[in-house]
Write a protein that holds these residues in place. Structure first.
Motif, PDB file in Angstrom:
ATOM      1  N   ILE A 343      -3.909  -2.859   8.041  1.00  0.00           N
ATOM      2  CA  ILE A 343      -4.415  -3.826   7.080  1.00  0.00           C
ATOM      3  C   ILE A 343      -5.075  -4.960   7.855  1.00  0.00           C
ATOM      4  O   ILE A 343      -4.838  -5.117   9.056  1.00  0.00           O
ATOM      5  CB  ILE A 343      -3.294  -4.396   6.182  1.00  0.00           C
ATOM      6  CG1 ILE A 343      -2.189  -5.019   7.047  1.00  0.00           C
ATOM      7  CG2 ILE A 343      -2.733  -3.325   5.252  1.00  0.00           C
ATOM      8  CD1 ILE A 343      -1.061  -5.647   6.255  1.00  0.00           C
ATOM      9  N   GLN A 370      -7.123  -4.819   2.156  1.00  0.00           N
ATOM     10  CA  GLN A 370      -7.085  -3.381   2.393  1.00  0.00           C
ATOM     11  C   GLN A 370      -7.897  -2.675   1.321  1.00  0.00           C
ATOM     12  O   GLN A 370      -8.110  -3.218   0.238  1.00  0.00           O
ATOM     13  CB  GLN A 370      -5.658  -2.867   2.392  1.00  0.00           C
ATOM     14  CG  GLN A 370      -4.797  -3.316   1.214  1.00  0.00           C
ATOM     15  CD  GLN A 370      -4.071  -4.609   1.503  1.00  0.00           C
ATOM     16  OE1 GLN A 370      -3.258  -4.664   2.399  1.00  0.00           O
ATOM     17  NE2 GLN A 370      -4.366  -5.648   0.740  1.00  0.00           N
ATOM     18  N   GLN A 375      -1.691   0.882   1.057  1.00  0.00           N
ATOM     19  CA  GLN A 375      -1.508   0.608   2.484  1.00  0.00           C
ATOM     20  C   GLN A 375      -0.432  -0.456   2.679  1.00  0.00           C
ATOM     21  O   GLN A 375       0.474  -0.289   3.505  1.00  0.00           O
ATOM     22  CB  GLN A 375      -2.823   0.147   3.114  1.00  0.00           C
ATOM     23  CG  GLN A 375      -3.928   1.188   3.113  1.00  0.00           C
ATOM     24  CD  GLN A 375      -5.292   0.587   3.356  1.00  0.00           C
ATOM     25  OE1 GLN A 375      -6.235   0.780   2.592  1.00  0.00           O
ATOM     26  NE2 GLN A 375      -5.434  -0.186   4.424  1.00  0.00           N
TER      27      GLN A 375
END
Length: 419
Positions: A343, A370, A375
């Motif tokens: 990220i 992200q 994520q």
């Protein structure tokens, strides 16, 4: 909405001071001051520095992280309709183009209007310059959930834009979580960020109102090789392995969305993480380093090397334990142990005074971009055994879709409202 503001195309009625300010900002903005060698970006600040408001992506994501933040979450008013939402985004677009260029908002600015009427601009940033101001706008899940589909956008909701789940150790407070809209204002002068949010909030009157805000200082991540890795309030370097602005492949894979009208945008997770400062300050240095997984001085992984050395998670100490402990933050958050997931972090420290016991109320305002919130969900889930959890409390949480950048003549999230 008026045409985009440029030095060559200045709308009629803009204040005299604004015209002069834009010319000065444009001249100074040609040299942002970030290419002067590693670490120099933290030292050389240019009050006239600007970042383009228009582009493929919104500014304030890969932009070199500024020193100060003012983040605001907004809710649309109960009587607002689709036209109100669109007009608000149009008005915010016009004002943001002016503000990021170092100009006053409105037709007459702060002091050039009628003496018996309130000024168009609040005026506290007069003479300060833009100070690298960026304004990043987002849309929350609740905006698409309005009963009766007031805004006519329910069927245009991006699939990834769902409320974040409740994670282990979350102690979320509703008044500082969620929101229909958000604005992230970052600059190298705190009064510039204050001026931006104050005037954008004023413009929203009657259509949207602030739900919660967060003031941040002392960035806790870097997005440029010219920036040194900063330290968080626990005294450790933070964000060493962050995605950087010049890593186009990583940005494409992990940051920029490619779904429908959100193509070129991203998803922002905002978390208020309170640190139990007094408890941490009583922890032995060796234990602090074991909890983080890095040395406190150099910031090197406990497996050896320097700050930028990749951790060796297989290395064991003389006692047979992992050199980078199995419950350390670095180990549990590292891409190597999370299927490569990364990220882009862009957080800030915050301080909210003290509680009734005289303890400092402070922590990390965690911001991460992200291409898919999954994520963040994967990484946060892996941190449920993190030894650091004993010293932090997640008290605020929000997720926002960050629309792509704008071309000349467009307004924020315009593609959302078009077939």
């Amino acid at each position: 909405m008026s045409t985009p503001v440029t030095p060559e195309n200045t709308p009629g009625g803009i204040s005299r001071r604004g015209v002069l300010g834009l010319a000065a900002a444009t001249a100074a903005g040609t040299a942002i001051g970030y290419g002067l060698g590693r670490g120099s970006a933290d030292q050389a600040l240019d009050e006239g520095a600007t970042h383009p408001f228009y582009g493929d992506h919104q500014a304030g994501i890969t932009t070199p992280v500024q020193r100060h933040l003012y983040f605001a979450s907004f809710d649309m008013t109960s009587r607002a309709d689709r036209d109100d939402l669109i007009s608000l985004l149009q008005d915010w677009t016009e004002a943001a183009a002016l503000l990021t260029a170092g100009r006053e908002v409105g037709k007459t600015g702060a002091v050039d209007g009628p003496p018996l009427a309130p000024p168009d601009d609040t005026g506290e940033a007069l003479g300060l310059g833009p100070h690298s101001l960026t304004l990043t706008f987002g849309l929350g899940p609740s905006l698409f959930d309005r009963e009766g589909d007031t805004f006519g956008i329910a069927d245009r909701r991006p699939a990834p834009l769902q409320e974040l789940p409740l994670f282990a150790f979350d102690l979320l407070e509703d008044p500082i979580s969620g929101g229909d809209l958000c604005i992230q204002a970052c600059a190298d002068d705190p009064q510039v960020t204050m001026h931006a949010i104050r005037n954008l909030s004023r413009i929203a009157f009657g259509r949207a109102q602030i739900r919660w805000t967060r003031l941040g200082y002392g960035r806790t991540s870097r997005t440029s090789t010219d920036q040194q890795t900063p330290r968080n309030l626990f005294g450790f370097k933070d964000g060493t392995a962050n995605i950087l602005a010049d890593d186009a492949d990583a940005l494409k894979r992990w940051v920029w969305a490619d779904d429908g009208w959100m193509a070129g945008g991203s998803y922002l997770v905002a978390r208020t993480i309170q640190m139990t400062i007094e408890n941490w300050d009583r922890v032995q240095l060796a234990e602090q380093e074991a909890i983080i997984g890095r040395s406190k001085g150099e910031g090197a992984p406990l497996s050896g090397g320097e700050e930028m050395t990749e951790p060796d998670f297989s290395m064991r100490s003389s006692t047979g334990d992992f050199a980078v402990p199995s419950t350390s933050h670095v180990r549990l958050a590292h891409p190597d142990l999370n299927d490569g997931v990364r990220i882009l972090r862009r957080g800030y420290n915050y301080v909210d005074g003290n509680n009734a016991l005289g303890q400092i109320t402070a922590g990390l305002f965690f911001l991460a971009f992200q291409r898919d919130p999954e994520q963040f969900i994967a990484l946060q889930t892996s941190l449920k055994t993190d030894a650091l959890n004993e010293y932090i409390r997640h008290i605020g949480s929000a997720l926002f879709a960050i629309p792509p950048g704008l071309r000349d003549g467009e307004y924020l999230a315009q593609a959302l409202f078009e077939p």
